[in-house]
Design an enzyme around this catalytic site. Structure first.
Site, PDB file in Angstrom:
ATOM      1  N   GLU A   1      -1.910   0.767  -5.855  1.00  0.00           N
ATOM      2  CA  GLU A   1      -1.083  -0.166  -5.089  1.00  0.00           C
ATOM      3  C   GLU A   1       0.052  -0.676  -5.965  1.00  0.00           C
ATOM      4  OE1 GLU A   1      -2.992  -3.423  -3.081  1.00  0.00           O
ATOM      5  OE2 GLU A   1      -4.616  -2.164  -2.304  1.00  0.00           O
TER       6      GLU A   1
ATOM      7  N   ASP B   1      -1.640  -1.845  -9.470  1.00  0.00           N
ATOM      8  CA  ASP B   1      -3.095  -1.689  -9.485  1.00  0.00           C
ATOM      9  C   ASP B   1      -3.405  -0.263  -9.906  1.00  0.00           C
ATOM     10  OD1 ASP B   1      -3.380  -4.269  -8.692  1.00  0.00           O
ATOM     11  OD2 ASP B   1      -3.990  -3.824  -6.636  1.00  0.00           O
TER      12      ASP B   1
ATOM     13  N   ARG C   1     -15.725  -2.858  -4.397  1.00  0.00           N
ATOM     14  CA  ARG C   1     -14.436  -3.491  -4.651  1.00  0.00           C
ATOM     15  C   ARG C   1     -14.474  -4.330  -5.924  1.00  0.00           C
ATOM     16  NH1 ARG C   1     -14.319  -6.790   0.763  1.00  0.00           N
ATOM     17  NH2 ARG C   1     -16.415  -7.164  -0.060  1.00  0.00           N
TER      18      ARG C   1
ATOM     19  N   LYS D   1      -8.739   1.835   3.980  1.00  0.00           N
ATOM     20  CA  LYS D   1      -8.320   0.435   3.976  1.00  0.00           C
ATOM     21  C   LYS D   1      -7.127   0.222   4.887  1.00  0.00           C
ATOM     22  CE  LYS D   1      -5.918   1.352  -0.421  1.00  0.00           C
ATOM     23  NZ  LYS D   1      -5.849   0.989  -1.858  1.00  0.00           N
TER      24      LYS D   1
ATOM     25  N   LYS E   1       0.826  -1.202   0.000  1.00  0.00           N
ATOM     26  CA  LYS E   1       0.000   0.000   0.000  1.00  0.00           C
ATOM     27  C   LYS E   1       0.866   1.262   0.000  1.00  0.00           C
ATOM     28  CE  LYS E   1      -3.930  -2.339   0.597  1.00  0.00           C
ATOM     29  NZ  LYS E   1      -3.414  -3.710   0.682  1.00  0.00           N
TER      30      LYS E   1
ATOM     31  N   ASN F   1       2.006  -4.209  -5.937  1.00  0.00           N
ATOM     32  CA  ASN F   1       2.015  -5.542  -5.333  1.00  0.00           C
ATOM     33  C   ASN F   1       3.327  -6.255  -5.669  1.00  0.00           C
ATOM     34  OD1 ASN F   1      -1.020  -6.056  -4.387  1.00  0.00           O
ATOM     35  ND2 ASN F   1      -1.032  -4.876  -6.280  1.00  0.00           N
TER      36      ASN F   1
ATOM     37  N   ARG G   1      -5.075  -4.715 -13.047  1.00  0.00           N
ATOM     38  CA  ARG G   1      -3.797  -5.292 -12.623  1.00  0.00           C
ATOM     39  C   ARG G   1      -2.863  -5.304 -13.832  1.00  0.00           C
ATOM     40  NH1 ARG G   1      -2.063  -8.745  -8.802  1.00  0.00           N
ATOM     41  NH2 ARG G   1      -2.942  -7.115  -7.455  1.00  0.00           N
TER      42      ARG G   1
ATOM     43  N   ARG H   1     -10.488  -5.762 -13.073  1.00  0.00           N
ATOM     44  CA  ARG H   1     -11.356  -6.451 -12.116  1.00  0.00           C
ATOM     45  C   ARG H   1     -12.531  -5.533 -11.806  1.00  0.00           C
ATOM     46  NH1 ARG H   1      -6.342  -7.116  -8.370  1.00  0.00           N
ATOM     47  NH2 ARG H   1      -6.145  -5.037  -9.286  1.00  0.00           N
TER      48      ARG H   1
END
Length: 326
Positions: free
Chosen positions: A290, A282, A242, A164, A129, A292, A219, A234
């Site tokens: 984000e 993301d 979400r 979050k 994050k 990842n 992604r 997504r």
């Protein structure tokens, strides 16, 4: 090559969509030996003879094409990590104390000659994050804090925010908070912030809501700094905020858009130079939300929908990186 995957228990893999399994199958297809262990099994030992190394009881497996069982076990042997041509750290979040300790053991294994991807220090230095803060021009309005008053003020000012935890995955613990039509704060603002911050004892993130989430939380995969040409968008379903697949989002593969490419080009070379062979960005709209690095996924969905073999591209990169490091 002899490859060790440090991952969650093999029996818990979802054979239909697991990206680590896609990597294993591609490696086995090329004739590489596939081994696996769990982070909890890593250990450093100095024995009575003076030998010392980071090691683990490693499972030599043969991946299968079927759903279950998806592998056969050939043998289990205690091996030092330096005995492998490459060690692939693929443990899912959360990034808790045990994950942190595992990165230290993996870094010790590097000192002993192991070749670890993603590099352990880079894993520690890029919390998923918080890593976005290094590139503020590409991110939405963001506040990182555990101060409920500061978080309340941010939420009131922006009117529509996402809050979050810093250590979640799959959309866990993500809330949307919106001011009412009269400008009054969300009725759940107080209890959500109290819960997420543990009454001011835990740091969280708040971001301005991005309505482009309706077109998907994309992604974008980077392999050795270069973007895979397709993203997996997504898309939230059934009134959800979400888009995470674990939260019921619909995964739709699509070619990278110019905004995606701009972010990938801005970050890719720097992240690769730091030892991050595989990264999942993301992106919502044109904003980075984000970075990842622990175990980026979506390999299978992209291959099934576009024909682009992400696992093959990744194993190409592992082979090249292991050769350079040898």
């Amino acid at each position: 090559m002899k490859l060790l995957f440090v991952a969650d228990p093999l029996e818990a893999f979802n054979p239909k969509k697991d990206s680590t399994l896609a990597m294993m199958r591609e490696a086995a297809r090329r004739g590489h030996a596939v081994w696996a262990c769990e982070p909890r099994q890593l250990r450093w030992l100095r024995d009575a003879r003076g030998a010392q190394a980071v090691q683990a009881p490693c499972r030599h497996i043969q991946p299968l094409d079927g759903a279950r069982p998806w592998f056969t076990e050939i043998e289990v042997v205690a091996l030092a990590l330096r005995e492998f041509d490459a060690v692939l750290m693929r443990k899912d979040p959360p990034f808790d104390s045990e994950f942190f300790y595992a990165t230290h053991l993996l870094e010790q294994a590097e000192r002993e000659g192991a070749r670890v991807f993603n590099r352990p220090r880079a894993l520690r230095d890029h919390p998923e994050k918080l890593a976005i803060l290094e590139w503020p021009d590409h991110i939405p309005d963001t506040l990182v804090s555990r101060d409920p008053a500061a978080l309340r003020a941010f939420a009131r000012e922006h009117g529509d925010v996402i809050v979050k935890p810093l250590d979640g995955m799959g959309g866990s613990g993500v809330f949307r908070l919106r001011n009412g039509a009269d400008g009054a704060p969300d009725a759940n603002l107080g209890v959500v912030l109290e819960t997420l911050t543990d009454t001011g004892r835990r740091t969280i993130m708040a971001q301005g809501y991005l309505p482009q989430i309706a077109q998907g939380d994309k992604r974008v995969l980077l392999i050795d700094g270069e973007p895979v040409p397709y993203a997996l968008a997504r898309i939230p379903q059934g009134g959800e905020t979400r888009g995470n697949l674990a939260a019921g989002g619909l995964g739709r593969a699509q070619p990278l858009q110019e905004g995606d490419l701009a972010i990938a080009r801005a970050l890719g070379p720097t992240l690769a130079a730091r030892g991050l062979l595989l990264v999942g960005l993301d992106i919502i709209g044109t904003r980075l939300t984000e970075i990842n690095v622990t175990s980026p996924t979506c390999f299978v969905e992209i291959r099934e929908q576009t024909g682009f073999d992400v696992a093959a591209r990744f194993i190409d990169a592992v082979e090249a990186a292991a050769t350079r490091a040898a």
